[in-house]
Design an enzyme around this catalytic site. Structure first.
Site, short mmCIF file in Angstrom:
data_model
loop_
_atom_site.label_atom_id
_atom_site.label_comp_id
_atom_site.label_asym_id
_atom_site.label_seq_id
_atom_site.Cartn_x
_atom_site.Cartn_y
_atom_site.Cartn_z
N LYS A 112 -6.23 -0.69 4.20
CA LYS A 112 -5.95 0.71 3.93
C LYS A 112 -7.14 1.40 3.29
O LYS A 112 -7.73 0.88 2.34
CB LYS A 112 -4.73 0.84 3.04
N ARG A 160 8.80 7.60 2.42
CA ARG A 160 9.24 6.24 2.22
C ARG A 160 10.74 6.22 2.27
O ARG A 160 11.40 7.25 2.15
CB ARG A 160 8.69 5.77 0.87
N ASP A 208 5.78 -4.15 0.05
CA ASP A 208 4.76 -4.71 -0.83
C ASP A 208 5.19 -6.10 -1.28
O ASP A 208 6.29 -6.28 -1.81
CB ASP A 208 4.59 -3.85 -2.08
N THR A 252 -4.44 7.55 5.75
CA THR A 252 -3.32 8.36 5.31
C THR A 252 -3.60 9.85 5.44
O THR A 252 -4.56 10.25 6.09
CB THR A 252 -2.96 7.99 3.86
N GLU A 290 -0.47 6.88 7.98
CA GLU A 290 0.62 7.06 7.03
C GLU A 290 0.63 8.52 6.59
O GLU A 290 -0.39 9.19 6.65
CB GLU A 290 0.44 6.19 5.78
N HIS A 317 -9.28 13.94 0.46
CA HIS A 317 -9.60 15.15 1.22
C HIS A 317 -10.07 16.31 0.36
O HIS A 317 -10.55 17.31 0.88
CB HIS A 317 -8.36 15.59 2.01
N HIS A 353 -2.62 -5.44 -6.56
CA HIS A 353 -2.87 -4.40 -7.56
C HIS A 353 -1.61 -4.18 -8.39
O HIS A 353 -0.52 -4.66 -8.07
CB HIS A 353 -3.25 -3.09 -6.86
N ALA A 385 0.82 10.84 3.27
CA ALA A 385 0.41 10.58 1.90
C ALA A 385 1.49 10.93 0.89
O ALA A 385 1.57 10.34 -0.18
CB ALA A 385 -0.86 11.37 1.58
N LEU A 386 2.30 11.92 1.22
CA LEU A 386 3.37 12.36 0.34
C LEU A 386 4.68 12.37 1.10
O LEU A 386 4.69 12.53 2.32
CB LEU A 386 3.08 13.79 -0.17
N ASP A 439 4.22 6.26 -7.81
CA ASP A 439 4.58 4.99 -8.44
C ASP A 439 5.73 5.21 -9.41
O ASP A 439 5.54 5.62 -10.55
CB ASP A 439 3.38 4.38 -9.17
N GLU A 464 -5.69 0.10 -1.79
CA GLU A 464 -6.72 0.69 -0.92
C GLU A 464 -8.10 0.14 -1.22
O GLU A 464 -8.41 -0.25 -2.36
CB GLU A 464 -6.72 2.21 -1.12
#
Length: 557
Positions: free
Chosen positions: A380, A499, A135, A427, A465, A385, A175, A467-468, A183, A267
């Site tokens: 992105k 990550r 980022d 994602t 990607e 879902h 953002h 997501a978790l 985060d 996003e």
């Protein structure tokens, strides 16, 4: 990062799922996964993106053990029947790894945990990763004042990536960091932007109750000169131009992708499900974000244009609250207001505003990066879902995706990206339906299929990607099946792994990650027994043991 956090899954998803039958993987290995009857012609840009990295990429640093290379070279000859077959194994999906959110110090002048970053990059290269995603925070790089850019810390990272032979996906993160899943740090918007938002609070997204959201500037003000004489879109364009000029020597060789942030978590969406202060909890439907005066002015004009001025005063008054479920809201229930002329009008306007926002920023990005060889642009899209199995798809609607039982909300987005040659980054690729709460009608697998179809029909590249954070083989199997074990024209153009952190470098997780990268990047690897892949991954783990231990310890401090 923005990242990426889009999935706001529940604790059930966050927990490591037990090993499940790998029926999809077995079927693929048996050759039962077939290509579509008529394969659409891939756009030239997509064909280019699916090629592998240049074999002449920089070699590993001298301090990296050569055990992994020796192990690969020592494989029995019959496992490498011909050069052509080996090359076919090399046309897979390149894997990138997201850097920690706070990789660059908040003052912008250097890296946090520099020693850990150095060790981590060497380890990633040795495991076969293509590169990293980072980022580039607006709130760090242009913090001190309009047009005062500080990319010092990012320059240090780019030089380090180049030295280690890694590519970089740079995210223009316009953002706030903080308030979304994953985060772990807080990085607000630039202080001079926040000062303007304090003066004019309608620059913040606003819900029906008047609650303001400071994660991202309201798209309703995109074309208003509200930031010291510049419009938000001009600020975004100027930032991207400054980044391009500052890193001109890295463009196309080290920096190969610019992901353009377009909303909360980076996003293209509205901040309809903010987690800060407990406002929203999974799997709530969220709320519409159209109550700042700029958005309301547009709504009023749209209603008058269709001869229904009474529709322009506000959003739906019966759409429920952040944590309601569809059937608790008259607007979103099975035969609710979403499926009336008014609902169709409102959702068309609300989603069109989001599309126009994307169009404006992509136009700015294209103006900056067109003519920069080797650099592609991506956007992105959130993987919402939950409640996908209902008729109204309420959670998607509040986020700005007009996707219902009767209306495809992702094809217009894909077509918009196609006009600018951008890649669609999506994602929740690691998720399986049965891992999610069934009463919330979660359908991540069908959602990924729908978005993939929209991308294919529009001729845009699709990147993925998770997501978790997931380090288990069940998640890896799902990603490989979804992203890599497809007909060549359907294969994702890239995958970014969420990550880098201490957990990734735990010995068992690292070994599984090394095997995952091999399966992703070598498309023919499913023809090789799983035991061989595991042996080779064990070789990587052994060869990089000291680096991985160093990175894990340094990242934990």
């Amino acid at each position: 990062m923005m990242s990426l956090n889009l999935a706001h899954q529940t604790g059930a998803a966050a927990a490591v799922a037990p090993a499940a039958p790998r029926t999809a993987v077995v079927a693929a290995a048996a050759g039962t996964v077939s290509a579509p009857a008529v394969a659409p012609a891939a756009a030239p840009s997509l064909q280019l993106q699916t090629q592998t990295v240049d074999p002449a990429a920089p070699a590993q640093g001298p301090d990296l053990p050569m055990a992994f290379q020796a192990l690969v070279e020592s494989l029995p000859e019959e496992q490498h029947p011909d050069v052509g077959g080996e090359e076919r194994r090399k046309v897979g999906v390149p894997v990138y790894v997201m850097m920690p959110l706070d990789t660059v110090r908040k003052d912008g002048n250097g890296l946090n945990r520099r020693k850990a970053v150095e060790a981590s990059l060497k380890a990633l290269k040795s495991a076969g990763a293509e590169g990293i995603m980072v980022d580039v925070w607006w709130g760090i790089a242009e913090c001190e004042g309009p047009g005062r850019y500080n990319f010092t810390g990012y320059m240090e990272l780019m030089e380090m990536a180049k030295k280690n032979g890694l590519k970089v996906q740079a995210v223009m993160s316009f953002h706030q960091c903080g308030g979304n899943v994953g985060d772990s740090v807080t990085i607000p918007l630039p202080k001079w932007v926040l000062e303007e938002m304090d003066k004019d609070q309608d620059l913040a997204y606003t819900d029906r109750s008047g609650r303001r959201n400071y994660e991202y500037l309201s798209l309703g003000a995109d074309a208003m000169p509200v930031l010291k004489g510049r419009t938000p879109v001009q600020c975004y364009g100027d930032f991207m131009r400054a980044f391009r000029d500052h890193f001109a020597a890295f463009m196309g060789n080290t920096i190969v992708e610019i992901q353009v942030g377009m909303g909360p978590a980076g996003e293209l969406r509205y901040p309809s499900y903010p987690e800060s202060n407990g406002t929203w909890r999974f799997p709530g439907i969220g709320e519409f974000q159209c109550y700042d005066r700029y958005m309301l002015s547009s709504l009023k004009a749209a209603a008058e244009a269709v001869g229904k001025p009474e529709w322009g005063n506000a959003g739906p008054g019966d759409s429920g609250g952040y944590n309601d479920w569809p059937e608790e809201s008259p607007f979103f229930r099975r035969e609710g207001g979403w499926n009336t002329p008014y609902g169709e009008f409102f959702m068309s306007w609300y989603s069109q505003m989001l599309l126009e926002h994307g169009e404006r920023i992509l136009s700015a990005a294209s103006g900056v990066y067109t003519g920069t060889p080797g650099v592609k642009i991506s956007v992105k899209v959130a993987g919402i879902h939950w409640h996908y199995g209902t008729r109204s798809h309420a959670a998607e609607l509040t986020a700005g995706y007009y996707n219902t039982r009767h209306h495809d909300g992702y094809q217009p987005i894909a077509r918009m990206l196609a006009r600018h040659g951008a890649v669609l980054n999506f994602t929740c690729v690691e998720m399986r339906n049965h891992e999610q709460p069934q009463d919330a009608q979660c359908r991540p697998e069908e959602l990924v299929q729908q978005v993939a179809a929209a991308a294919r029909e529009s001729g845009v590249g699709l990147a993925g990607e998770n997501a978790l954070p997931r380090y288990d083989e069940t998640a890896h199997d799902q990603i490989v099946t979804t992203a890599a074990e497809k007909a060549e024209e359907e294969r994702m153009v890239a995958f970014t792994y969420l990550r880098m952190g201490p957990d990734l470098f735990q010995p068992d997780n690292w070994r599984r990650f090394a095997a995952f990268v091999k399966r992703m990047t070598e498309s023919g690897v499913r023809d090789v027994c799983r035991e061989q892949v595991e042996r080779e991954a064990q070789g990587v783990a052994h060869a990089t043991g000291s680096l991985v231990h160093e990175a894990a310890v340094a990242l934990s401090n």
